[in-house]
Scaffold this active site. Sequence first.
Site, PDB file in Angstrom:
ATOM      1  N   ARG A   1     -26.167  44.593 -50.693  1.00 12.21           N
ATOM      2  CA  ARG A   1     -24.865  43.966 -50.981  1.00 12.21           C
ATOM      3  C   ARG A   1     -23.889  44.260 -49.840  1.00 12.21           C
ATOM      4  NH1 ARG A   1     -24.193  46.624 -56.380  1.00 12.21           N
ATOM      5  NH2 ARG A   1     -26.198  45.902 -57.142  1.00 12.21           N
TER       6      ARG A   1
ATOM      7  N   ASP B   1     -25.341  42.637 -62.810  1.00 14.96           N
ATOM      8  CA  ASP B   1     -26.742  42.623 -63.253  1.00 14.96           C
ATOM      9  C   ASP B   1     -27.270  44.045 -63.344  1.00 14.96           C
ATOM     10  OD1 ASP B   1     -26.861  39.890 -63.220  1.00 14.96           O
ATOM     11  OD2 ASP B   1     -27.748  39.758 -61.206  1.00 14.96           O
ATOM     12  N   GLU B   2     -26.986  44.797 -62.302  1.00 15.14           N
ATOM     13  CA  GLU B   2     -27.503  46.158 -62.225  1.00 15.14           C
ATOM     14  C   GLU B   2     -26.999  46.977 -63.417  1.00 15.14           C
ATOM     15  OE1 GLU B   2     -26.686  47.922 -58.427  1.00 15.14           O
ATOM     16  OE2 GLU B   2     -27.712  49.773 -58.934  1.00 15.14           O
ATOM     17  N   GLY B   3     -25.712  46.841 -63.712  1.00 20.45           N
ATOM     18  CA  GLY B   3     -25.138  47.555 -64.855  1.00 20.45           C
ATOM     19  C   GLY B   3     -25.744  47.099 -66.165  1.00 20.45           C
TER      20      GLY B   3
ATOM     21  N   GLY C   1     -29.367  48.178 -66.565  1.00 23.62           N
ATOM     22  CA  GLY C   1     -29.418  49.622 -66.805  1.00 23.62           C
ATOM     23  C   GLY C   1     -29.079  49.928 -68.261  1.00 23.62           C
TER      24      GLY C   1
END
Length: 408
Positions: free
Chosen positions: A129, A167-169, A172
Amino acid sequence: MGLTWKQRVFTALLGTAAVSGLTALLLILVGTINVLLPPDTKFGIVFDAGSSHTSLFVYQWPANKENDTGMVSQALACQAEGSGISSYASNPARVGESLQGCLEEALALIPKAKHHETPMFLGATAGMRLLSRKNRSQVEDVFAAVRQALGQSPVDFRGAELLTGQDEGAFGWITINYVLGLLVKYSFSGEWIRPLEETLVGALDMGGASTQITFVPGGPILDKTTQATFRLYGADHTVYTHSYLCFGRDQALSRLLAELVQAFSSFYYTFHFLNLTSKPSLSEANATVWQFCRRPWKLVEESAPADQDPWLRDYCASGLYFLTLLVEGYGFSEETWGGIEFRQQAGGTDIGWTLGYMLNLTNLIPAEVPAQRRAQSFGVWTAGVVFLVLTLAATLGAVGVQLFWIQD
Ligand SMILES: *[C@@H]1O[C@H](CO)[C@@H](O)[C@H](O)[C@H]1NC(C)=O
Ligand SMILES: *[C@@H]1O[C@H](CO)[C@@H](O)[C@H](O)[C@H]1NC(C)=O
Ligand SMILES: *[C@@H]1O[C@H](CO)[C@@H](O)[C@H](O)[C@H]1NC(C)=O
Ligand SMILES: *[C@@H]1O[C@H](CO)[C@@H](O)[C@H](O)[C@H]1NC(C)=O
C-alpha cells in the site's frame, strides 16, 4: 410331537424381523457418527505478503464439511526467506525465488493428487500500500512477477491482490471470531445456533506498516467509509473497521529512531517478551514497560536469552508505543483494558487476516445457516433402508402366515 410347519415358519419370520429391525436401528445409530469412511481432506494456501516479510499458511478441512462450519484448521505456517515483496520493487524478477521455499514445503504436505484442486491466493498489505503511493508501476511490476512465479505451480493459483486496510481489518475480525467459535455453534440438540452478538470480540492488529482496529460498535457508524457489512451464517454483521497506515510498529519506530528496523509482527512479541500476555492490568503493563525501559542496558543484555534476541533494543520503544497507541490513540482506560488479550494463536491457528480471507474466497462461510445434514454415508443409509424393508416384509409375512395358513 414338535412345532407344526405353520408355527416354525411364523417363528422364523418373526425372528428375521427382529434381527433385521435391530440391525437397521444399529446402522442408524452407528451411521450418524460416520465411522465407516474417513472424510476426504481439502486444502487451501494463502500467502500473507506483509511489509517486512511474507508468510505462507496452509489450511485444511474435511471435504464433506464444505459449506459447513468450524472445521478449517491450520496445517502449516512458513516464513518466506528475505524481506517483504515491496522490497523487490527495484528488482521484481527475484521476488518469485523468495516464495519458492515455502511453496515447496506446502506442496510436500499436500498429497499430489490434490494439488490441482487446491486454491492458492496471495494478499499484500501495508508494505505494498505504501509502495503504491510512491510508484504504482512498481507495484504492478512486483505483482506481475509474483503471478508469473506462482502461476507455474501445480496448484489452482487464483491470483495476487492488494488488500485495502478495511479488508485486512474485516478479515482479521472474521478470523478471530471464527476460530473462537463465536459466529455459529453446533448445539447439543444437533442444531446450528448463532451465539449472541454481544459475545463477538473486536480485533486490534499491529502489523509492520499499519495498524487495524475492528469491532461491532454500540451505535450507528457515521463515517460510512469505516463500515464493513457482511452476511455470515444467516446473520448480518456491521463492523467498524479502520486501518492506520504508517502507524504500524516499524513505521512508528522509523519515525522515532529514523531508521527502519527489520520487523516481526505485532503486539504479541513485545508483550510476550515482557511477560505480559496473561491479561495484565493497565497499570501492571505500564509499570512493567517503564521498569524495562529504565534498566541499564548492560543489565538488559546480561539477562536477555542467550541466543541473542536481535530485537532486544526495540522492546522498550515498541512497548511504549503500544501503550501510547492503546491509551492515547484508542482510548482504552483501566476499566476497558481488562478485556484486551494479546494473542498470536487461537485453537492452533495464527490470528491474522489470511484465514478469514480464504474462508470468504472459497465460500466456506455460507451466507445462510447450514441446512441440517445427516452425517450418514450413502452405503450405510442404503443398508439401513434394505434392513428396514426386510423387517417390514418379514413382519407382513408373519401376519400373513397367522391369517391365511390353513393348519395342516
Ligand atoms: C458450497 O457452496 C458453493 C457455492 O456457494 C457451491 O458451488 C458448492 O457446490 C457447495 N458445496 C457443497 C459440498 O455443498
Ligand atoms: C516508477 O518506477 C519505474 C520502474 O522502476 C521507473 O521507471 C519510474 O521512473 C518510477 N516513477 C516514479 C514517478 O518514480
Ligand atoms: C505509566 O507510568 C509512568 C511512569 O511511572 C507514568 O508517568 C504514567 O502516567 C503511567 N501511565 C499510565 C497510563 O498509567
Ligand atoms: C467476500 O467475498 C465477496 C465476493 O465473493 C465480497 O463481495 C465480499 O465483500 C467479501 N467479504 C468481505 C468481508 O470483504
